[in-house]
Design a protein around this motif. Structure first.
Motif, mmCIF file in Angstrom:
data_model
loop_
_atom_site.group_PDB
_atom_site.id
_atom_site.type_symbol
_atom_site.label_atom_id
_atom_site.label_comp_id
_atom_site.label_asym_id
_atom_site.label_seq_id
_atom_site.Cartn_x
_atom_site.Cartn_y
_atom_site.Cartn_z
ATOM 1 N N VAL A 1 -21.597 21.772 -31.288
ATOM 2 C CA VAL A 1 -22.972 21.291 -31.137
ATOM 3 C C VAL A 1 -22.982 20.348 -29.942
ATOM 4 N N SER A 2 -23.768 20.690 -28.908
ATOM 5 C CA SER A 2 -23.844 19.815 -27.736
ATOM 6 C C SER A 2 -25.173 19.095 -27.699
ATOM 7 N N TYR A 3 -25.082 17.805 -27.451
ATOM 8 C CA TYR A 3 -26.274 17.011 -27.180
ATOM 9 C C TYR A 3 -26.922 17.606 -25.928
ATOM 10 N N VAL A 4 -28.261 17.562 -25.843
ATOM 11 C CA VAL A 4 -28.894 18.094 -24.626
ATOM 12 C C VAL A 4 -28.486 17.324 -23.378
ATOM 13 N N ASN A 5 -27.966 16.113 -23.571
ATOM 14 C CA ASN A 5 -27.484 15.320 -22.426
ATOM 15 C C ASN A 5 -26.154 15.872 -21.918
ATOM 16 N N THR A 6 -26.179 17.124 -21.494
ATOM 17 C CA THR A 6 -24.999 17.803 -20.955
ATOM 18 C C THR A 6 -25.465 18.733 -19.842
ATOM 19 N N SER A 7 -24.526 19.124 -18.990
ATOM 20 C CA SER A 7 -24.864 20.074 -17.922
ATOM 21 C C SER A 7 -25.086 21.467 -18.510
ATOM 22 N N ALA A 8 -25.742 22.318 -17.730
ATOM 23 C CA ALA A 8 -25.929 23.708 -18.176
ATOM 24 C C ALA A 8 -24.575 24.382 -18.384
ATOM 25 N N ALA A 9 -23.586 24.025 -17.561
ATOM 26 C CA ALA A 9 -22.252 24.637 -17.695
ATOM 27 C C ALA A 9 -21.633 24.292 -19.049
ATOM 28 N N VAL A 10 -21.851 23.058 -19.523
ATOM 29 C CA VAL A 10 -21.349 22.666 -20.844
ATOM 30 C C VAL A 10 -22.166 23.364 -21.937
ATOM 31 N N LYS A 11 -23.473 23.412 -21.751
ATOM 32 C CA LYS A 11 -24.312 24.101 -22.758
ATOM 33 C C LYS A 11 -23.874 25.565 -22.904
ATOM 34 N N ALA A 12 -23.430 26.152 -21.800
ATOM 35 C CA ALA A 12 -23.030 27.562 -21.836
ATOM 36 C C ALA A 12 -21.819 27.785 -22.746
ATOM 37 N N GLU A 13 -21.040 26.733 -22.993
ATOM 38 C CA GLU A 13 -19.853 26.832 -23.870
ATOM 39 C C GLU A 13 -20.184 26.446 -25.309
ATOM 40 N N THR A 14 -21.469 26.306 -25.607
ATOM 41 C CA THR A 14 -21.941 25.658 -26.824
ATOM 42 C C THR A 14 -22.597 26.651 -27.771
ATOM 43 N N ASP A 15 -22.452 26.427 -29.095
ATOM 44 C CA ASP A 15 -23.147 27.288 -30.052
ATOM 45 C C ASP A 15 -24.615 26.927 -30.154
ATOM 46 N N VAL A 16 -24.881 25.619 -30.246
ATOM 47 C CA VAL A 16 -26.272 25.174 -30.401
ATOM 48 C C VAL A 16 -26.393 23.753 -29.848
ATOM 49 N N CYS A 17 -27.539 23.468 -29.238
ATOM 50 C CA CYS A 17 -27.778 22.112 -28.717
ATOM 51 C C CYS A 17 -28.473 21.274 -29.780
ATOM 52 N N CYS A 18 -28.510 19.967 -29.545
ATOM 53 C CA CYS A 18 -29.303 19.078 -30.380
ATOM 54 C C CYS A 18 -29.817 17.943 -29.516
ATOM 55 N N THR A 19 -30.796 17.206 -30.025
ATOM 56 C CA THR A 19 -31.213 15.954 -29.391
ATOM 57 C C THR A 19 -31.022 14.851 -30.421
ATOM 58 N N SER A 20 -31.364 13.632 -30.029
ATOM 59 C CA SER A 20 -31.227 12.522 -30.983
ATOM 60 C C SER A 20 -32.228 12.678 -32.128
ATOM 61 N N ALA A 21 -33.287 13.468 -31.913
ATOM 62 C CA ALA A 21 -34.318 13.615 -32.938
ATOM 63 C C ALA A 21 -33.944 14.640 -34.008
ATOM 64 N N ASN A 22 -33.045 15.560 -33.686
ATOM 65 C CA ASN A 22 -32.781 16.642 -34.649
ATOM 66 C C ASN A 22 -31.288 16.841 -34.918
ATOM 67 N N ALA A 23 -30.457 15.893 -34.497
ATOM 68 C CA ALA A 23 -28.997 16.097 -34.539
ATOM 69 C C ALA A 23 -28.506 16.455 -35.944
ATOM 70 N N ARG A 24 -28.951 15.693 -36.936
ATOM 71 C CA ARG A 24 -28.455 15.956 -38.280
ATOM 72 C C ARG A 24 -28.925 17.332 -38.778
ATOM 73 N N ARG A 25 -30.193 17.636 -38.553
ATOM 74 C CA ARG A 25 -30.721 18.946 -38.996
ATOM 75 C C ARG A 25 -29.943 20.081 -38.346
ATOM 76 N N VAL A 26 -29.654 19.949 -37.056
ATOM 77 C CA VAL A 26 -28.931 21.012 -36.352
ATOM 78 C C VAL A 26 -27.521 21.151 -36.929
ATOM 79 N N VAL A 27 -26.833 20.022 -37.113
ATOM 80 C CA VAL A 27 -25.463 20.061 -37.658
ATOM 81 C C VAL A 27 -25.470 20.749 -39.022
ATOM 82 N N GLU A 28 -26.421 20.383 -39.880
ATOM 83 C CA GLU A 28 -26.433 20.932 -41.243
ATOM 84 C C GLU A 28 -26.907 22.382 -41.265
ATOM 85 N N SER A 29 -27.680 22.768 -40.252
ATOM 86 C CA SER A 29 -28.200 24.150 -40.212
ATOM 87 C C SER A 29 -27.083 25.177 -40.079
ATOM 88 N N LEU A 30 -25.923 24.742 -39.595
ATOM 89 C CA LEU A 30 -24.836 25.698 -39.365
ATOM 90 C C LEU A 30 -24.165 26.114 -40.675
#
Ligand code: 13P
Ligand code: SF4
Length: 333
Positions: free
Chosen positions: A143-172
């Motif tokens: 799970v990558s915070y949106v505060n990352t480069s596109a290159a890092v996001k490309a290695e990521t399953d799902v992004c999150c922000t500070s507003a939805n981090a817990r929901r995203v983590v638990e959604s998996l």
């Protein structure tokens, strides 16, 4: 844009008088002439270019209240970027936000007024680091915070922000995730969920400077103070706060609760922007400046619209994979 003449100071002052009035609590009206011509010119340029300006909550009030079409936290900006039908998006914020807007609008022109507006979190980790983390934790989703480069996001399953981090983590629906790059956000989320979290060691250079002792000293100096913190603050600061949430979360809290006195443990412009909408609330400083957010100004927003630069581009192979991670986030929350 040779056919468009820039407004004179007198015209600009007349046209922007309502904005000057609205901002009088945070920008002394005497200082408004410094901003008026750029504001009027930007309003004209937006129409001429069929452009929208998306501004983060940390932008200065003359940008936030003066020229922005959409304001919000990083989640709101990502959502609105996905919805706009303008041809041009100017992102008044930092580079990763402009990249996110471009990922969601591959066929639109996305401009950032200063392409060196970075972020200490985004620069704390590379795509190669993420690949090494995956190798060290086989099968554990990233799970990558949106505060990352596109290159890092490309290695990521799902992004999150500070507003939805817990929901995203638990959604998996898994017992363990890798959450990067913000160590403090990861630890703050870990405190609220049963999911085990593997963190990285990135920090926000603005929020890491707040300490628990600062909060205690503020409470002593200002009885009845309500303390709001951003989840990029260290966990011991979050533990001392009355409320922790994204920049939009803090703004909504103030609007709803109308605390007599409040401190926002975050970037300085937040309090200015929220103060404009909540004249009855007393905002106590300190705050910390984000030097990256502060690279954006009316002057360079105007220049971006005049010259159509800097345009954000992302290599197609990276964009396709990074887009999937952002879209998965938007599906969750
Ligand atoms: P949010 O606006 O998503 O809370 O993020 C804060 C931040 O520091 C973005 O740079
Ligand atoms: Fe990055 Fe922190 Fe600045 Fe936000 S406030 S852009 S997280 S350095």
């Amino acid at each position: 844009m040779g056919h468009m003449s820039a407004p004179t100071l007198a015209e600009a002052l007349a046209r922007t008088a309502p904005i000057r009035e609205r901002l009088s609590a945070v920008i002394p009206p005497m200082e408004w002439p410094v901003f008026a011509e750029d504001v009027a010119a930007i309003l004209d340029l937006k129409r001429a270019r069929n452009a929208v300006i998306l501004a983060h909550n940390y932008q200065t009030p003359e940008i936030y209240h003066g020229v922005a079409d959409v304001v919000g936290d990083s989640l709101a900006l990502a959502r609105k970027a996905a919805e706009t039908d303008a041809e041009v998006i100017v992102l008044a914020g930092v580079h990763f936000m402009a990249e996110t807007a471009k990922l969601l609008n591959p066929d639109k022109t996305v401009l950032i007024p200063d392409s060196s507006a970075g972020c200490s979190l985004a620069s704390s980790i590379t795509a190669q680091d993420v690949r090494l983390l995956r190798a060290a934790h086989p099968g554990v989703p990233v799970v990558s915070y949106v505060n990352t480069s596109a290159a890092v996001k490309a290695e990521t399953d799902v992004c999150c922000t500070s507003a939805n981090a817990r929901r995203v983590v638990e959604s998996l629906g898994v017992p363990k995730v890798i959450m990067l790059p913000d160590e403090y956000l990861a630890r703050n989320v870990a405190a609220e969920t049963k999911v085990e979290i593997v963190a990285w060691r990135g920090h926000c250079e603005v929020h890491e400077r707040f300490g628990a002792a600062d909060v205690r000293a503020l409470r002593e100096a200002h009885p009845g103070l309500v303390v709001l913190a951003h989840p990029e603050c260290p966990p011991e600061v979050v533990a001392e706060a009355d409320y922790t949430g994204s920049t939009a979360g803090m703004s909504t809290y103030v609007a709803r609760e109308q605390p007599g006195r409040v401190v926002l443990l975050t970037e300085c412009s937040m309090a200015d922007n929220v103060a404009v909408e909540n004249p009855g609330v007393d905002f106590i400083r300190p705050c910390n400046l984000c030097p990256h957010m502060k690279r954006i100004s009316l002057a360079n927003i105007r220049a971006a619209l005049e010259t159509m630069r800097e345009e954000v581009t992302i290599p197609a192979d990276i964009a396709a994979r990074a887009r999937r991670a952002v879209e998965r986030m938007l599906e969750v929350a």
